[in-house]
Each structure stands twice: as C-alpha cells, then as structure tokens.
Scaffold this motif. Sequence first.
Motif, mmCIF file in Angstrom:
data_model
loop_
_atom_site.group_PDB
_atom_site.id
_atom_site.type_symbol
_atom_site.label_atom_id
_atom_site.label_comp_id
_atom_site.label_asym_id
_atom_site.label_seq_id
_atom_site.Cartn_x
_atom_site.Cartn_y
_atom_site.Cartn_z
ATOM 1 N N LEU A 272 3.795 6.981 3.846
ATOM 2 C CA LEU A 272 4.279 6.123 2.752
ATOM 3 C C LEU A 272 3.174 5.854 1.731
ATOM 4 O O LEU A 272 3.446 5.749 0.538
ATOM 5 N N CYS A 273 1.943 5.774 2.192
ATOM 6 C CA CYS A 273 0.835 5.567 1.238
ATOM 7 C C CYS A 273 0.688 6.771 0.304
ATOM 8 O O CYS A 273 0.278 6.609 -0.842
ATOM 9 N N ASP A 304 -8.298 1.856 4.057
ATOM 10 C CA ASP A 304 -8.708 3.256 3.789
ATOM 11 C C ASP A 304 -7.519 4.100 3.324
ATOM 12 O O ASP A 304 -7.678 5.086 2.613
ATOM 13 N N GLN A 305 -6.317 3.723 3.747
ATOM 14 C CA GLN A 305 -5.121 4.481 3.333
ATOM 15 C C GLN A 305 -4.635 4.062 1.933
ATOM 16 O O GLN A 305 -3.710 4.650 1.388
ATOM 17 N N GLY A 306 -5.200 2.977 1.411
ATOM 18 C CA GLY A 306 -4.720 2.457 0.117
ATOM 19 C C GLY A 306 -3.637 1.417 0.294
ATOM 20 O O GLY A 306 -2.993 1.000 -0.672
ATOM 21 N N ALA A 307 -3.424 1.001 1.539
ATOM 22 C CA ALA A 307 -2.444 -0.066 1.816
ATOM 23 C C ALA A 307 -3.197 -1.396 1.894
ATOM 24 O O ALA A 307 -4.424 -1.425 1.879
ATOM 25 N N CYS A 344 -10.661 -5.691 0.611
ATOM 26 C CA CYS A 344 -9.714 -5.342 -0.460
ATOM 27 C C CYS A 344 -10.409 -5.373 -1.818
ATOM 28 O O CYS A 344 -10.161 -4.513 -2.665
ATOM 29 N N MET A 345 -11.262 -6.340 -2.025
ATOM 30 C CA MET A 345 -11.990 -6.406 -3.296
ATOM 31 C C MET A 345 -12.886 -5.180 -3.441
ATOM 32 O O MET A 345 -12.926 -4.540 -4.491
ATOM 33 N N ARG A 346 -13.577 -4.862 -2.355
ATOM 34 C CA ARG A 346 -14.529 -3.737 -2.395
ATOM 35 C C ARG A 346 -13.808 -2.419 -2.652
ATOM 36 O O ARG A 346 -14.281 -1.561 -3.380
ATOM 37 N N LYS A 347 -12.610 -2.258 -2.084
ATOM 38 C CA LYS A 347 -11.881 -0.984 -2.215
ATOM 39 C C LYS A 347 -10.863 -1.015 -3.357
ATOM 40 O O LYS A 347 -10.025 -0.124 -3.468
ATOM 41 N N ASN A 348 -10.936 -2.070 -4.146
ATOM 42 C CA ASN A 348 -10.066 -2.175 -5.313
ATOM 43 C C ASN A 348 -8.573 -2.108 -4.939
ATOM 44 O O ASN A 348 -7.786 -1.385 -5.557
ATOM 45 N N ILE A 349 -8.228 -2.831 -3.915
ATOM 46 C CA ILE A 349 -6.816 -2.934 -3.518
ATOM 47 C C ILE A 349 -6.302 -4.256 -4.074
ATOM 48 O O ILE A 349 -6.696 -5.332 -3.623
#
Length: 404
Positions: A272-273, A304-307, A344-349
């Motif tokens: 789904l990601c 890591d998956q963007g979720a 989430c902040m670090r990975k821009n989520i």
Amino acid sequence: MNDTPKLTPAELAVSLFCQGLRLDSSCRTESDARPLSPRRAGLGSGIELVIPGAGKDIWINAPLTERFAANSPYLLQRIPDGYVVVQQGHEHSWPVLLPPTPHWYQARTTSGKPMSRIGILQGTCLGIYIGKRCAFWQMSPAMQCHFCATGINVGVHEEAEKTVAEVVETVRAARRESGITFVHFNSGYQEGNDIAQLLPFVEAVKNEVGALVGVQCIPPPDPEEYAPLLRLGVDHFSLCYELQDSEYFARYLPGKAKHIGQKRFLGALEFLCRRMPRATVSGEIIAGLEPTSKTLEAIDYITDQGAFPTVCIFRPLAGSVLQDKEPPGYAEIVAILRYMALTCMRKNILVGLAPNIEVSLVMTPDDARYLLPRDFVWYLHHSKLKLLKWLVRPYFSWKMRKRR
Ligand code: SF4
C-alpha cells in the motif's frame, strides 16, 4: 505543597492514558459528555475529553471504567464555567472540554435503528464497524487479540449488521451536524470477505455523501485484492499489526498469528505504501505490551516505508483477556512517543495535513510532537506543516466532494 512541575497538555494526555481518570460527584456526564458505554475497536471505553493546548488541542478517550483507573490521581470535576482535571496530592489542575453528545445520536435511520448504533464519534472522526462480530471471537477455542473487547460490544452496544443505506444516512447526519471530514471503517476478521464487505460502503459514502475514508481490515492473501478500494479512492489505510516482536505477536494475537501471520500485514503495508501517497498509510502498534526496543523498531520499520505510526497505549480493557494486566508506565510511553515524533520529523513524514482530523484512542505523530522541546527544528517542521496544510486545502475539498 506543589512539588512537581505541571504537565503540559500532551503530557497530561499520556498520563491519563496510563493512569486513568476518576469522576467527581459534581460531574454530570449524562448531560455534558458523550455516552460512556464501551464501544468499537476494543480500544476505548472511557470519556472523551479535549485538553486545550497552545498550538494544538489534544483529544483523548480517558480510561474510566478499567480497574486501574479507580486508583488514578486524576479527578474530573465540574466547576461553574466548565470542567477541570485535578491532580490530587498536588495543586495542579487543567481546564478540559467535554465534547457534547451530537443531536444525530438521538436520530434513527429510515429503517428505525438509532444512528448511534451505526457509527460513533471518536475524536472528530466517525468510526463504523462493518460486518459480523470478528471471527477470532467466534472460534473455539477463542482466538481474539488479547487486548480486544470488540467481541462483547458488537451486537450489544452496536448493530452487528448494518446496511449501506443506514450507513449513508448516518454519515450524512454526522457530516451535516458534527462537521466530520473523515469516516473510518473497521471490520475485524471476516474470514476472507473483509474487502468485499467494505466495498459497497466505501463506494456509497464516496458517491452519495463525500468524505475522506479510512479503512482498517485484515489484509488479503494477495495485496492486489486492495485494487478496488484503491480505485474507489480510499484516503487512508491502517494496518493493525500491533506488535513487532514475532513471539509477542503470537502470544497476544493468536488468531492473527495462526490465520493471517505477521508477514501478511507487513507485505500489505509495503504494497500500500507503494500505491498510496506518502504518509497516508499507517501501521498501528501497541505500546506497553512488548519490550520498548521492539516498539521503537516498529516505528523505524513503518517510517522507512513512508507510512506513519499510530501508537495505541495499551489499555487493559474490561472484558479483554488482559483485563488484569497493569497499564504501561508514563516514562516508557513518553519516550516511545517522542521517538515517534522525532523519527517522523527526521524522515519528513508529514501527519496532520487533512482538515479536522483529531483522534482520541491513539496518539499520532501530530499529537506526539507536542511532547518534544520546541527548538529551531521543531518550529521549522511546525511552520512547514502549517503552510502545507493551507496549500492542500483545495486538494482535500476535491477529495471530499460528493461524486454523484
Ligand atoms: S482482529 Fe483482533 S483487535 Fe480486531 S476485532 Fe478481531 S480480535 Fe479485536
């Protein structure tokens, strides 16, 4: 004497999740609050509160009826101009708001069912359980998830069977009167019919009412089976795999371990990601049941998956297998939530862009951000979110259009 620093609204929310709340005799919850009956998803049975905060109000379903809440240092009191939570043994108190019961809870569908038995508000979102009682509850021996109480709610406090027309009428009323923007469908385990059962409901809400729609169901063996839901424009998928450690997964989620397997959840999340925009899929995990290091590993994996992760703070619900287990400690949960927000902040989520979505049963990265120190990076992220939220308004208006 006041000897401890006063908790911030976000810290108070965590402390309430971990220690529960007691009601003072001054409270008039029957008239001032939403109904307290145990409902849906097996996660929440408490009182809905809003803790006003600088920058963001925090919504919480505070535990009330569980055994541990009887010893809570927090007391809800009614005062002349509203309600406060008082921390006994200290002098701290916090003003809180009790979201009122919406008028449509008293209304009935054309078929004669109370709309409050079709869907309920959780925070500002409308939650609707679709399908029969989760099949894990009906197996012999029972195979339900050990933290879950859904099986004793569906059919008792909530209609076991709902028609598309009843759901459409209820969503329409909630949209009109409560201003909801997000409908969350959940289906427990429907033995392979999970997606097929959800489809007509999602389609009808998208076509006949118009709202953002989220889906949480048991993943199918072949993730390509999500295709019809993707075509309908589902806005959010939630994968409730709950625990990262495979041994804890097998111990606390016997039905999911035996009939589904953790790998299928992870495969579905990754699938789904790849098909959905970034940060529109979430991995739902429970904090406080497995070692903290494993929960942090789950946060790393999901992001890591963007979720984005949604963290349920383990609540030993009455009626669940784990009803006598102690809830997790405040320090452990705060550490997990801070890690989630920072990651989430670090990975821009970016979580929190959609309009008017406040949840009360889980902590999202958007809530957990308020547990972090406000440094330059925090304000940068905060400003970016605010700007983007404004820029994407037309997009969400388009997503919420009534299609027919
Ligand atoms: S899948 Fe687990 S958590 Fe979900 S309804 Fe069934 S028993 Fe409860």
